[in-house]
Scaffold this motif. Sequence first.
Motif, PDB file in Angstrom:
ATOM      1  N   THR A 210       0.826  -1.207   0.000  1.00  7.44           N
ATOM      2  CA  THR A 210       0.000   0.000   0.000  1.00  7.44           C
ATOM      3  C   THR A 210       0.860   1.258   0.000  1.00  7.44           C
ATOM      4  O   THR A 210       0.538   2.253  -0.650  1.00  7.44           O
ATOM      5  CB  THR A 210      -0.921   0.014   1.241  1.00  7.44           C
ATOM      6  N   LEU A 211       1.994   1.214   0.711  1.00  9.49           N
ATOM      7  CA  LEU A 211       2.865   2.380   0.822  1.00  9.49           C
ATOM      8  C   LEU A 211       3.348   2.862  -0.537  1.00  9.49           C
ATOM      9  O   LEU A 211       3.541   4.059  -0.748  1.00  9.49           O
ATOM     10  CB  LEU A 211       4.068   2.019   1.702  1.00  9.49           C
ATOM     11  N   PHE A 212       3.518   1.934  -1.473  1.00  7.35           N
ATOM     12  CA  PHE A 212       4.058   2.297  -2.781  1.00  7.35           C
ATOM     13  C   PHE A 212       3.015   2.221  -3.894  1.00  7.35           C
ATOM     14  O   PHE A 212       3.362   2.202  -5.074  1.00  7.35           O
ATOM     15  CB  PHE A 212       5.252   1.401  -3.111  1.00  7.35           C
TER      16      PHE A 212
ATOM     17  N   LEU B  94       2.417  12.760  -2.581  1.00  6.49           N
ATOM     18  CA  LEU B  94       3.243  11.925  -1.720  1.00  6.49           C
ATOM     19  C   LEU B  94       3.354  10.508  -2.255  1.00  6.49           C
ATOM     20  O   LEU B  94       4.443   9.917  -2.243  1.00  6.49           O
ATOM     21  CB  LEU B  94       2.668  11.907  -0.298  1.00  6.49           C
ATOM     22  N   THR B  95       2.247   9.931  -2.736  1.00  9.27           N
ATOM     23  CA  THR B  95       2.300   8.548  -3.218  1.00  9.27           C
ATOM     24  C   THR B  95       3.146   8.436  -4.480  1.00  9.27           C
ATOM     25  O   THR B  95       3.773   7.401  -4.725  1.00  9.27           O
ATOM     26  CB  THR B  95       0.891   8.005  -3.495  1.00  9.27           C
ATOM     27  N   VAL B  96       3.172   9.487  -5.275  1.00 10.22           N
ATOM     28  CA  VAL B  96       4.032   9.490  -6.463  1.00 10.22           C
ATOM     29  C   VAL B  96       5.495   9.605  -6.031  1.00 10.22           C
ATOM     30  O   VAL B  96       6.380   8.926  -6.570  1.00 10.22           O
ATOM     31  CB  VAL B  96       3.646  10.647  -7.397  1.00 10.22           C
ATOM     32  N   ALA B  97       5.756  10.458  -5.034  1.00  9.73           N
ATOM     33  CA  ALA B  97       7.122  10.650  -4.554  1.00  9.73           C
ATOM     34  C   ALA B  97       7.691   9.377  -3.935  1.00  9.73           C
ATOM     35  O   ALA B  97       8.905   9.145  -3.978  1.00  9.73           O
ATOM     36  CB  ALA B  97       7.163  11.784  -3.538  1.00  9.73           C
ATOM     37  N   MET B  98       6.835   8.540  -3.359  1.00 13.01           N
ATOM     38  CA  MET B  98       7.316   7.320  -2.700  1.00 13.01           C
ATOM     39  C   MET B  98       8.081   6.411  -3.652  1.00 13.01           C
ATOM     40  O   MET B  98       8.912   5.607  -3.221  1.00 13.01           O
ATOM     41  CB  MET B  98       6.151   6.546  -2.085  1.00 13.01           C
ATOM     42  N   ARG B  99       7.841   6.543  -4.941  1.00 10.66           N
ATOM     43  CA  ARG B  99       8.573   5.731  -5.908  1.00 10.66           C
ATOM     44  C   ARG B  99      10.079   5.994  -5.821  1.00 10.66           C
ATOM     45  O   ARG B  99      10.888   5.121  -6.139  1.00 10.66           O
ATOM     46  CB  ARG B  99       8.075   6.018  -7.330  1.00 10.66           C
TER      47      ARG B  99
END
Length: 516
Positions: free
Chosen positions: A253-255, A263-268
Amino acid sequence: MWTTLAAAGPKAIAEALTAEEFDRLHVPTSIETFVAQQVAEGRSVILTGNAGDGKTHILRRIRPALEAAGAQVLSDATALMRGDDPTPVLDAWRGALRAGRPFCMAANEYPLFQLRTVKEGFEQLAEVERQCRHRLAYGTNSADEDARSDVIVVDLSLRNPLAANFFSRLVDTLLNDSALRRLINVDRDTIAARNHALLSIPSVRERLAFLMARLLSVGHRATVRELWILAARLIFGTSGQRDYQRSDWYSETLFAADARFDLTVAMRDVDPARCSHPQWDVVLESRGEPIRSGWAATPPAPAPHSLLDEENFAALKRRFYFEHRDGHHAFALADPDAQDFSKLLSGGSNGQLASQLITAINAAYCPVRFSGSEDHLYLWNGHRFHEQPSRSFLAACRIAIDRFSVDVPRLPSRLTGCFEYQPDHIALSVPSLANNPKLRIDFPLYRTLKRLGRGLPRKLIPERDIHKLDAFLERLGKADDSGVRTIWSVHLENLDVIQISLSADGKRYDGVKRYA
């Protein structure tokens, strides 16, 4: 509440929460004590920042204390304004001052900008403008960092919730929620119970905080709203199914990218599955001896096939990072420039840093090394302004390296104890020049400068970074107080550098030297 939050979009607002839900989402920080203390001492406080930074939340939380100190509290300046007209807000502030009461207000950047345009006859607004222009401090302490009247501006956009301490407290608040614990105790055979148990492991939490710190150091930020939604999803997943779908594991879920949330795009950028480590990747693929033990929880099931497909390998690599004792090795071969920059932000010294930065900036305009190119920054200008991209540059001034300073920013002294500030840039400046022009070096620009030092051609420099370097050299040129005694000219096609020395009166050429 938590399942609703996990499904929320980016426009979820604090005003929609009930009093009970509001209390459950509260993460205690030093900022509440700071603001209450400032008001108790008779100062007005302006909370500003981006939508979702927590301005309304903070004022709502400490409103009883503020009102007990006699303050007039305005939770949303935008709601009181008439379009772009800040008059109603100004009238409310003036009324509070006439009554001898502190004034407390939350205002997004644009409403605050509208207020800052009105300075005449309002001493406090002039001070608001000054503090907004000097939101951070560099170098040694100075009197300019103190408040000059009874008003304090607190910019919550400087408080990056990705900072390890804040994020850890936020996750603790979620994991310790009594209603969530009751739900898990009713049925422990759910994805929420599994995720809750794994996120409660200290080593898992430490590695989660490490990822957030890496995001912060390379320039990403998040709002408190985004973090709450992400944290709820770590428990409940995104599919809404009460089963063991891999997509709802906290580590997956985190990625899971959601274009609605930056934020979810940056997690990559910090995904362990995207960071190659040949030795550990082979061990994971073959389920070798080093990973048959050492797991913080239940080890992964045996490999169903001799080779894992891309999705299953990525899921295993992420779980290895979070839950295995050797998981930190997943980032051992990560971008060394990012690791160096992170050390600089944390106060790690580099005695050659100024020289390296200046040499790299010179290389962006003149790739040829010549006498003095490593000891001075040359103020290059495009030889023909209509020629894009420029093929030649001139420099009529230069500044010695010993006049430069490299500083890590901090909160000014007037905000001491307000909140935890984590820097995301360093600043190259010349303190002896008027207005001390600064080059703000964030990670993308730092990476470009490091690559220039390794020979990156000018044609490959990102346009964003070229504009920042051009603007810095222009500001230095306007502030430079040295006379023109030498002119340097470089042509990028034939890589010639010509050094022309002028007479003391600047009326004749005394010498010409060519470097190739």
